[in-house]
Write a protein that holds these residues in place. Sequence first.
Motif, PDB file in Angstrom:
ATOM      1  N   MET A 115       0.832  -1.179   0.000  1.00 54.15           N
ATOM      2  CA  MET A 115       0.000   0.000   0.000  1.00 54.15           C
ATOM      3  C   MET A 115       0.882   1.249   0.000  1.00 54.15           C
ATOM      4  SD  MET A 115      -3.082   0.712   2.618  1.00 54.15           S
ATOM      5  CE  MET A 115      -4.109   2.116   2.454  1.00 54.15           C
ATOM      6  N   LYS A 116       0.546   2.207  -0.845  1.00 58.26           N
ATOM      7  CA  LYS A 116       1.329   3.426  -0.927  1.00 58.26           C
ATOM      8  C   LYS A 116       1.066   4.314   0.277  1.00 58.26           C
ATOM      9  CE  LYS A 116       1.717   3.871  -5.901  1.00 58.26           C
ATOM     10  NZ  LYS A 116       1.478   4.711  -7.050  1.00 58.26           N
ATOM     11  N   SER A 117       2.101   5.066   0.622  1.00 61.55           N
ATOM     12  CA  SER A 117       1.902   6.002   1.726  1.00 61.55           C
ATOM     13  C   SER A 117       1.104   7.204   1.247  1.00 61.55           C
ATOM     14  CB  SER A 117       3.256   6.455   2.274  1.00 61.55           C
ATOM     15  OG  SER A 117       3.934   7.229   1.302  1.00 61.55           O
ATOM     16  N   LYS A 118       0.390   7.835   2.150  1.00 64.98           N
ATOM     17  CA  LYS A 118      -0.428   8.998   1.804  1.00 64.98           C
ATOM     18  C   LYS A 118       0.438  10.183   1.382  1.00 64.98           C
ATOM     19  CE  LYS A 118      -4.609   7.541   2.729  1.00 64.98           C
ATOM     20  NZ  LYS A 118      -5.703   7.588   1.812  1.00 64.98           N
ATOM     21  N   LYS A 119       1.598  10.343   2.004  1.00 68.11           N
ATOM     22  CA  LYS A 119       2.464  11.475   1.710  1.00 68.11           C
ATOM     23  C   LYS A 119       2.975  11.394   0.266  1.00 68.11           C
ATOM     24  CE  LYS A 119       5.807  14.237   4.117  1.00 68.11           C
ATOM     25  NZ  LYS A 119       6.720  14.331   5.251  1.00 68.11           N
ATOM     26  N   GLY A 120       3.411  10.236  -0.155  1.00 69.07           N
ATOM     27  CA  GLY A 120       3.886  10.056  -1.522  1.00 69.07           C
ATOM     28  C   GLY A 120       2.769  10.271  -2.528  1.00 69.07           C
ATOM     29  N   ASN A 121       1.569   9.832  -2.191  1.00 70.43           N
ATOM     30  CA  ASN A 121       0.415   9.985  -3.065  1.00 70.43           C
ATOM     31  C   ASN A 121       0.078  11.463  -3.257  1.00 70.43           C
ATOM     32  OD1 ASN A 121      -1.677   9.271  -4.675  1.00 70.43           O
ATOM     33  ND2 ASN A 121      -3.024   8.616  -3.018  1.00 70.43           N
ATOM     34  N   ILE A 122       0.170  12.241  -2.193  1.00 74.34           N
ATOM     35  CA  ILE A 122      -0.120  13.676  -2.282  1.00 74.34           C
ATOM     36  C   ILE A 122       0.912  14.359  -3.180  1.00 74.34           C
ATOM     37  CG2 ILE A 122      -0.157  15.822  -0.961  1.00 74.34           C
ATOM     38  CD1 ILE A 122      -1.391  14.197   1.349  1.00 74.34           C
ATOM     39  N   TRP A 123       2.191  13.998  -3.016  1.00 78.31           N
ATOM     40  CA  TRP A 123       3.236  14.604  -3.848  1.00 78.31           C
ATOM     41  C   TRP A 123       3.047  14.236  -5.314  1.00 78.31           C
ATOM     42  CZ3 TRP A 123       5.326  18.635  -2.125  1.00 78.31           C
ATOM     43  CH2 TRP A 123       5.664  18.787  -0.785  1.00 78.31           C
ATOM     44  N   HIS A 124       2.606  13.026  -5.570  1.00 77.06           N
ATOM     45  CA  HIS A 124       2.346  12.618  -6.957  1.00 77.06           C
ATOM     46  C   HIS A 124       1.197  13.430  -7.543  1.00 77.06           C
ATOM     47  CE1 HIS A 124       4.792   8.864  -7.548  1.00 77.06           C
ATOM     48  NE2 HIS A 124       5.003   9.144  -6.272  1.00 77.06           N
ATOM     49  N   LYS A 125       0.151  13.651  -6.773  1.00 73.08           N
ATOM     50  CA  LYS A 125      -0.983  14.444  -7.251  1.00 73.08           C
ATOM     51  C   LYS A 125      -0.562  15.880  -7.541  1.00 73.08           C
ATOM     52  CE  LYS A 125      -4.720  11.863  -5.115  1.00 73.08           C
ATOM     53  NZ  LYS A 125      -5.829  11.884  -4.157  1.00 73.08           N
ATOM     54  N   ILE A 126       0.267  16.457  -6.651  1.00 71.46           N
ATOM     55  CA  ILE A 126       0.756  17.822  -6.872  1.00 71.46           C
ATOM     56  C   ILE A 126       1.615  17.873  -8.123  1.00 71.46           C
ATOM     57  CG2 ILE A 126       2.279  19.611  -5.929  1.00 71.46           C
ATOM     58  CD1 ILE A 126       1.263  18.784  -3.129  1.00 71.46           C
ATOM     59  N   LEU A 127       2.490  16.886  -8.291  1.00 67.63           N
ATOM     60  CA  LEU A 127       3.354  16.839  -9.473  1.00 67.63           C
ATOM     61  C   LEU A 127       2.520  16.722 -10.753  1.00 67.63           C
ATOM     62  CD1 LEU A 127       6.211  16.640 -10.683  1.00 67.63           C
ATOM     63  CD2 LEU A 127       6.022  14.165 -10.420  1.00 67.63           C
ATOM     64  N   TYR A 128       1.535  15.844 -10.768  1.00 67.84           N
ATOM     65  CA  TYR A 128       0.689  15.692 -11.953  1.00 67.84           C
ATOM     66  C   TYR A 128      -0.117  16.948 -12.231  1.00 67.84           C
ATOM     67  CZ  TYR A 128       1.808  10.711 -11.799  1.00 67.84           C
ATOM     68  OH  TYR A 128       2.470   9.524 -11.804  1.00 67.84           O
ATOM     69  N   PHE A 129      -0.561  17.615 -11.169  1.00 68.89           N
ATOM     70  CA  PHE A 129      -1.299  18.871 -11.337  1.00 68.89           C
ATOM     71  C   PHE A 129      -0.407  19.927 -11.989  1.00 68.89           C
ATOM     72  CE2 PHE A 129      -2.534  23.051  -9.666  1.00 68.89           C
ATOM     73  CZ  PHE A 129      -3.826  23.126 -10.170  1.00 68.89           C
ATOM     74  N   ILE A 130       0.821  20.054 -11.502  1.00 66.69           N
ATOM     75  CA  ILE A 130       1.752  21.046 -12.065  1.00 66.69           C
ATOM     76  C   ILE A 130       2.092  20.699 -13.513  1.00 66.69           C
ATOM     77  CG2 ILE A 130       4.111  21.954 -11.885  1.00 66.69           C
ATOM     78  CD1 ILE A 130       3.772  21.737  -8.816  1.00 66.69           C
TER      79      ILE A 130
END
Length: 55
Positions: free
Chosen positions: A1-16
Amino acid sequence: MKSKKGNIWHKILYFILGMIAMLALDMIFQFNNSVEKGVNRELNKAQKKIEDTFK
């Protein structure tokens, strides 16, 4: 299971990355529209000169 912190950074990166892609597309289409307007303006000038020559 992925950590929540890494998932948030991925979402921010994809948004940018998505925002950068949209900005690039906007710039491309804006440039295309300005070139098209310039070409149309020059064609209209040439057409008017030709019409004035034959009058």
